[in-house]
Scaffold this active site. Structure first.
Site, PDB file in Angstrom:
ATOM      1  NE  ARG A 101     -13.156  -5.403  -0.684  1.00 24.54           N
ATOM      2  CZ  ARG A 101     -11.549  -4.621  -0.575  1.00 24.54           C
ATOM      3  NH1 ARG A 101     -12.043  -3.222  -0.490  1.00 24.54           N
ATOM      4  NH2 ARG A 101     -10.723  -4.473   0.068  1.00 24.54           N
ATOM      5  CG  ASN A 103      -9.278  -0.254  -2.625  1.00 24.80           C
ATOM      6  OD1 ASN A 103      -9.698  -0.556  -0.611  1.00 24.80           O
ATOM      7  ND2 ASN A 103      -8.216   0.141  -2.310  1.00 24.80           N
ATOM      8  CG  ASN A 148      -4.780   2.253  -1.819  1.00 24.26           C
ATOM      9  OD1 ASN A 148      -6.508   2.897  -0.970  1.00 24.26           O
ATOM     10  ND2 ASN A 148      -4.608   1.143  -1.923  1.00 24.26           N
ATOM     11  CG  ASP A 198      -4.459   2.179   2.024  1.00 30.15           C
ATOM     12  OD1 ASP A 198      -5.319   2.346   1.286  1.00 30.15           O
ATOM     13  OD2 ASP A 198      -4.221   1.398   2.693  1.00 30.15           O
TER      14      ASP A 198
END
Length: 291
Positions: A101, A103, A148, A198
């Protein structure tokens, strides 16, 4: 520095809040709940939140113009009509791989959209980072577990990206006219403390602001990779920051309760809510994407 004012911007919790941003054309803040495939939109000045169900996992958005958005999903890039909510596939990305997927993602100053992918179960090395601009898609980097921290210097000459699986942020020189890498990535920062790297964003002075998942903080690094500030957040799992002003460093922070045990979730009641952090400084907004 003093702890800034932090308030709840929207109090309905997301399981996995991500991909916040600000559309200066409509003065609207957006963010996603990846797990439930929902897009949230809220006027910065206040007002009702619109919640859009997208029908698949989605994680990031680029502004096209006042009427259209480009949304990164588990199957690729979709153009969304803001008025009707209708979405149309524009550019498949790993659409034939149901185990991955989208991100993290962000728009380079040249209008190029960098999009990161990852395994839906965070499988090691399943993700990649792509570059999209004016109808062309290129894979830039692969063998990434959790993509990220995609963000860019104000002059467009430096890109940053991370693999949370390795807790490393890399930097790479980029062509300011195209947003394409020039040369090989180099180590910018390796996180060796509690928590995981992150989402990130770069301010008007070139400092990188990173959400530290699991450590309740937003950490700020200067262009050399030195940590110069940490802001304590009232939740364990901040996921991504986004500036909502160029005159200040005010930012929206998404958070999550994803994969929390029930006892931990009870001890972290604001997990998943979206926060506003009010700061002095110079923010930066992403430009529109160039289709």
């Amino acid at each position: 520095m003093d702890q800034p004012k932090i308030s709840v911007f929207y109090d309905v919790a997301c399981e996995l809040g991500e991909g916040p941003g600000y559309d200066a054309l409509t003065k609207t803040v957006w963010w996603f709940d990846i797990v439930t495939g929902r897009l949230f939109e809220k006027p910065l000045a206040g007002g009702d939140v619109q919640i859009h169900t997208l029908g698949q996992m989605a994680s990031a958005l680029a502004v096209i113009d006042e009427k259209r958005q480009l949304i990164a999903t588990e199957t690729g890039l979709f153009i969304r009509d803001r008025l009707t909510g209708h979405t149309t596939m524009h550019q498949p990305i790993e659409a034939d791989n149901p185990s991955t997927r989208s991100n993290d993602a962000r728009v380079h100053p040249a209008g190029a959209f960098w999009i990161g992918t990852m395994g839906k179960k965070s499988e090691k090395g399943a993700g990649s980072i792509y570059w999209y601009r004016r109808g062309e898609l290129r894979k830039l980097f692969s063998d990434i577990s959790i993509s990220n921290s995609i963000c860019f210097s104000p002059d467009g000459r430096t890109a940053y990206f991370a693999d949370t699986g390795k807790n490393i942020i890399w930097r790479v020189d980029t062509n300011p006219e195209t947003g394409l890498p020039v040369g090989e990535p180099a180590l910018f920062y390796q996180h060796k403390e509690k928590g995981g790297i992150d989402g990130s964003v770069v301010d008007g002075d070139g400092n990188l602001w990173n959400a530290c998942w699991g450590r309740s903080s937003i950490d700020v690094y200067d262009p050399s990779g030195k940590r110069i500030r940490s802001i304590e957040m009232p939740v364990r799992q901040p996921s991504c920051p986004a500036f909502v002003s160029e005159d200040t460093a005010n930012m929206i922070i998404t958070t999550a309760y994803h994969q929390m045990t029930e006892p931990v979730h009870r001890s972290d009641p604001d997990a998943g809510k979206t926060f506003l952090v009010e700061l002095a400084g110079k923010g930066r907004l992403d430009p529109p994407v160039r289709l």
